[in-house]
Design a protein around this motif. Structure first.
Motif, short mmCIF file in Angstrom:
data_model
loop_
_atom_site.label_atom_id
_atom_site.label_comp_id
_atom_site.label_asym_id
_atom_site.label_seq_id
_atom_site.Cartn_x
_atom_site.Cartn_y
_atom_site.Cartn_z
N LEU A 1 -11.36 7.84 -4.94
CA LEU A 1 -10.93 6.51 -5.38
C LEU A 1 -11.39 5.47 -4.37
O LEU A 1 -11.82 4.36 -4.76
CB LEU A 1 -9.41 6.47 -5.55
CG LEU A 1 -8.88 5.19 -6.16
CD1 LEU A 1 -9.50 4.94 -7.52
CD2 LEU A 1 -7.37 5.22 -6.30
N GLY A 2 -11.36 5.80 -3.09
CA GLY A 2 -11.87 4.90 -2.06
C GLY A 2 -13.32 4.55 -2.33
O GLY A 2 -13.72 3.39 -2.29
N MET A 3 -14.12 5.59 -2.64
CA MET A 3 -15.54 5.38 -2.91
C MET A 3 -15.73 4.47 -4.13
O MET A 3 -16.57 3.56 -4.12
CB MET A 3 -16.25 6.71 -3.19
CG MET A 3 -16.28 7.64 -2.02
SD MET A 3 -17.18 6.92 -0.65
CE MET A 3 -16.73 8.01 0.66
N LEU B 1 -13.64 2.27 -5.39
CA LEU B 1 -13.25 0.89 -5.07
C LEU B 1 -14.32 0.21 -4.22
O LEU B 1 -14.62 -0.97 -4.41
CB LEU B 1 -11.92 0.89 -4.31
CG LEU B 1 -10.69 1.22 -5.14
CD1 LEU B 1 -9.48 1.35 -4.25
CD2 LEU B 1 -10.46 0.13 -6.18
N LEU B 2 -14.90 1.00 -3.31
CA LEU B 2 -15.99 0.49 -2.48
C LEU B 2 -17.13 0.01 -3.36
O LEU B 2 -17.67 -1.09 -3.16
CB LEU B 2 -16.47 1.63 -1.58
CG LEU B 2 -17.39 1.30 -0.43
CD1 LEU B 2 -16.64 0.41 0.53
CD2 LEU B 2 -17.81 2.57 0.27
N PHE C 1 0.79 12.82 -4.03
CA PHE C 1 0.47 11.44 -4.40
C PHE C 1 1.66 10.70 -4.97
O PHE C 1 1.56 10.03 -5.98
CB PHE C 1 -0.63 11.37 -5.45
CG PHE C 1 -1.86 12.08 -5.07
CD1 PHE C 1 -2.70 11.55 -4.11
CD2 PHE C 1 -2.21 13.26 -5.67
CE1 PHE C 1 -3.86 12.20 -3.76
CE2 PHE C 1 -3.37 13.92 -5.31
CZ PHE C 1 -4.19 13.39 -4.37
N LEU D 1 -4.03 9.76 -9.30
CA LEU D 1 -4.65 10.62 -8.31
C LEU D 1 -4.22 12.06 -8.49
O LEU D 1 -4.98 12.98 -8.25
CB LEU D 1 -4.29 10.14 -6.91
CG LEU D 1 -5.01 8.87 -6.50
CD1 LEU D 1 -4.44 8.34 -5.22
CD2 LEU D 1 -6.48 9.16 -6.33
N ARG E 1 -14.58 14.07 -10.00
CA ARG E 1 -13.97 15.10 -9.14
C ARG E 1 -14.27 16.49 -9.66
O ARG E 1 -14.50 17.41 -8.89
CB ARG E 1 -12.47 14.88 -9.04
CG ARG E 1 -12.12 13.77 -8.08
CD ARG E 1 -10.64 13.52 -8.01
NE ARG E 1 -9.93 14.57 -7.29
CZ ARG E 1 -8.61 14.62 -7.19
NH1 ARG E 1 -7.88 13.71 -7.78
NH2 ARG E 1 -8.03 15.58 -6.52
N GLY F 1 -7.12 9.41 2.68
CA GLY F 1 -7.80 10.67 2.41
C GLY F 1 -7.90 11.51 3.67
O GLY F 1 -7.63 12.71 3.65
N GLY G 1 -8.93 13.19 -3.94
CA GLY G 1 -8.49 12.09 -4.81
C GLY G 1 -8.56 10.77 -4.09
O GLY G 1 -9.12 9.80 -4.59
N PHE G 2 -7.98 10.75 -2.88
CA PHE G 2 -8.00 9.51 -2.10
C PHE G 2 -9.43 9.09 -1.80
O PHE G 2 -9.81 7.94 -1.97
CB PHE G 2 -7.27 9.72 -0.77
CG PHE G 2 -5.78 9.75 -0.87
CD1 PHE G 2 -5.08 8.65 -1.30
CD2 PHE G 2 -5.07 10.89 -0.53
CE1 PHE G 2 -3.70 8.67 -1.37
CE2 PHE G 2 -3.70 10.92 -0.61
CZ PHE G 2 -3.01 9.82 -1.03
N LEU G 3 -10.24 10.08 -1.33
CA LEU G 3 -11.60 9.74 -0.91
C LEU G 3 -12.41 9.20 -2.09
O LEU G 3 -13.09 8.19 -1.99
CB LEU G 3 -12.29 10.97 -0.32
CG LEU G 3 -11.68 11.45 1.00
CD1 LEU G 3 -12.35 12.72 1.48
CD2 LEU G 3 -11.80 10.38 2.06
N MET H 1 -1.29 4.22 -9.44
CA MET H 1 -2.13 5.16 -8.72
C MET H 1 -1.55 6.55 -8.63
O MET H 1 -2.28 7.53 -8.59
CB MET H 1 -2.33 4.66 -7.29
CG MET H 1 -3.47 3.72 -7.15
SD MET H 1 -3.61 3.28 -5.45
CE MET H 1 -2.01 2.62 -5.11
N MET I 1 -7.71 3.62 1.26
CA MET I 1 -7.84 4.87 0.52
C MET I 1 -8.51 5.93 1.37
O MET I 1 -8.09 7.08 1.40
CB MET I 1 -8.74 4.66 -0.71
CG MET I 1 -8.05 4.01 -1.85
SD MET I 1 -6.89 5.15 -2.53
CE MET I 1 -5.95 4.02 -3.50
N ILE I 2 -9.57 5.53 2.05
CA ILE I 2 -10.32 6.53 2.83
C ILE I 2 -9.49 6.99 4.03
O ILE I 2 -9.45 8.17 4.34
CB ILE I 2 -11.69 5.96 3.23
CG1 ILE I 2 -12.53 5.86 1.94
CG2 ILE I 2 -12.38 6.83 4.25
CD1 ILE I 2 -13.79 5.09 2.05
N ALA J 1 -10.14 -0.22 -0.33
CA ALA J 1 -11.09 0.89 -0.21
C ALA J 1 -10.93 1.58 1.13
O ALA J 1 -10.86 2.81 1.21
CB ALA J 1 -12.51 0.38 -0.39
#
Lengths: 193, 216
Positions: free
Chosen positions: B189-191, B193-194, A23, B35, B155, A177, B185-187, B31, A173-174, A170
């Protein structure tokens, strides 16, 4: 730790990819990955800064730090900041268009944590000058690969229809991931080593 | 952006960093450390505490010195101030909590290049009085720590079935190992933010609906 040069390169580039595994350097990773071409050039600039930083870090580690270990962070960050300033001037002279395209992210290479991490790790692992150089090139290439992949996917994502609520960070990010998940596959490369 | 003009608005400076301008969920700053260290709740909190110290101290110093720092070299000056405080944190943690220091690894030292801290110096501390800068730094740090804790806790719960090393679900729980690995971590944080986007969108729809009602 196997000190084989090839192993250092592959490890920094793919297996322990700085961006997708540690990261590091996420700000440019999300900020500049909108356009493929810009992403690639920022990658090159970052490789250059990394190589110079690695050389300077080796030098500092050999001559200065044994006398004043508490200056480690400060001296590294000053070296990085000056290198970035230098690169900025060169790019501005050679290609004003690229200079504008990179915008704020060019000076921000200074605060790209990947570069400071590179210098710190290099000192911690006791790499010699050559190993340090290989490590820097590997890390830079890895960063560029991640950035270019991300930019390519984002260019595609822009023209496809996604729900409004997921648009923007968002979604990025996904995507990141999933990319990171894919890169974890490289962990199998050197399991025997 | 709130432009606080008198002391009664200090509270606003403080509170904005926690929710409305939360550095992570809204501005998406800082970030990289967040993360990397948030694979457990306790690591998230430790990182938050370290960042708080650095941000508060450097904001105070920068805002007190703001009249003496030449404009041309301001970024370098800020970085050197930040780097000095990070060195202090690094050495203190190493002496007092060697375990945590080892867990966080190089990421304590990487606080130097946390864009959140430099961003606050440039955008706020260099233009405001020390007391206002202090409130701003405190608010931002609490917001940052809160975000780190949220991410770390979710997490850890999903990836390890525990929180603060206390097992939650018993032996039959199959942990989602992916969540404590980097992609998680990415997933996650994506969730998150969503979820924030969704909240915002819902609020907007409500406002529009109300406006329509008033019109008709």
């Amino acid at each position: 730790m196997n000190n084989n040069l090839l192993w250092i390169f592959i490890s920094a580039c793919l297996v322990n990819n700085f961006t997708l595994y540690y990261f590091l350097g996420l700000c440019p990773f999300f900020g500049v990955s909108g356009r493929l071409k810009t992403a690639f050039r920022l990658g090159l600039a970052t490789i250059f800064v990394m190589v110079i930083t690695s050389l300077c870090a080796s030098f500092l580690n050999a001559f200065i730090l044994p006398h004043a270990p508490y200056l480690k962070l400060i001296s590294f960050i000053v070296v990085i900041a000056s290198t970035v300033q230098f690169v900025e001037m060169v790019i501005k002279k050679i290609s004003p268009a690229l200079f504008r395209a990179l915008g704020i992210f060019l000076p921000l290479i200074t605060t790209n944590c990947a570069i400071l991490y590179l210098a710190l790790t290099q000192v911690k692992q006791d790499y010699n000058v050559l190993e340090g150089l290989i490590f820097a090139v590997g890390a830079g290439v890895g960063f560029t690969i991640a950035l270019v992949l991300m930019a390519g996917i984002r260019e595609e994502a822009e023209i496809s229809t996604v729900p409004a609520v997921i648009k923007g960070t968002a979604l990025n990010m996904i995507i990141a991931g999933l990319l990171s998940l894919a890169f974890m596959g490289f962990a199998g490369l050197f399991s025997a080593a | 952006m709130n432009q606080a003009k008198h002391p009664s608005q200090l509270y606003a400076e403080f509170i904005k960093g926690i929710w409305k301008e939360n550095p992570v969920f809204v501005a998406v700053l800082g970030m990289c450390p967040m993360l990397a260290v948030t694979n457990s709740a306790i690591n998230g909190l430790a990182m938050g505490a370290a960042t708080t110290f650095v941000l508060v101290c450097s904001s105070l110093l920068v805002s007190s010195l703001r009249k003496f720092i030449p404009k041309q070299v301001r970024i370098t000056t800020y970085i050197i101030i930040i780097a000095s405080f990070v060195t202090i944190v690094d050495y203190v943690l190493k002496a007092a909590f060697p375990g945590t220091h080892k867990d966080l690894g190089a990421f304590i030292q990487l606080i130097v290049v946390n864009c959140l801290i430099l961003g606050r110096q440039e955008a706020f501390a260099s233009r405001n009085t020390p007391i206002k800068a202090l409130m701003d730094a405190l608010g931002m740090s609490i917001g940052f720590t809160f975000a780190l804790f949220c991410l770390g806790a979710t997490r850890e719960i999903l990836g390890n079935g525990s929180i603060f090393d206390i097992s939650l679900f018993g032996d039959n729980f199959e942990p989602w190992v992916i969540m404590i690995l980097p992609p998680g971590g990415f997933l996650m944080l994506g969730m998150i933010l969503l979820f924030f986007n969704w909240l915002q969108q819902r609020k907007q729809h409500k406002l529009q609906a109300r406006a329509r009602e008033v019109m008709s």
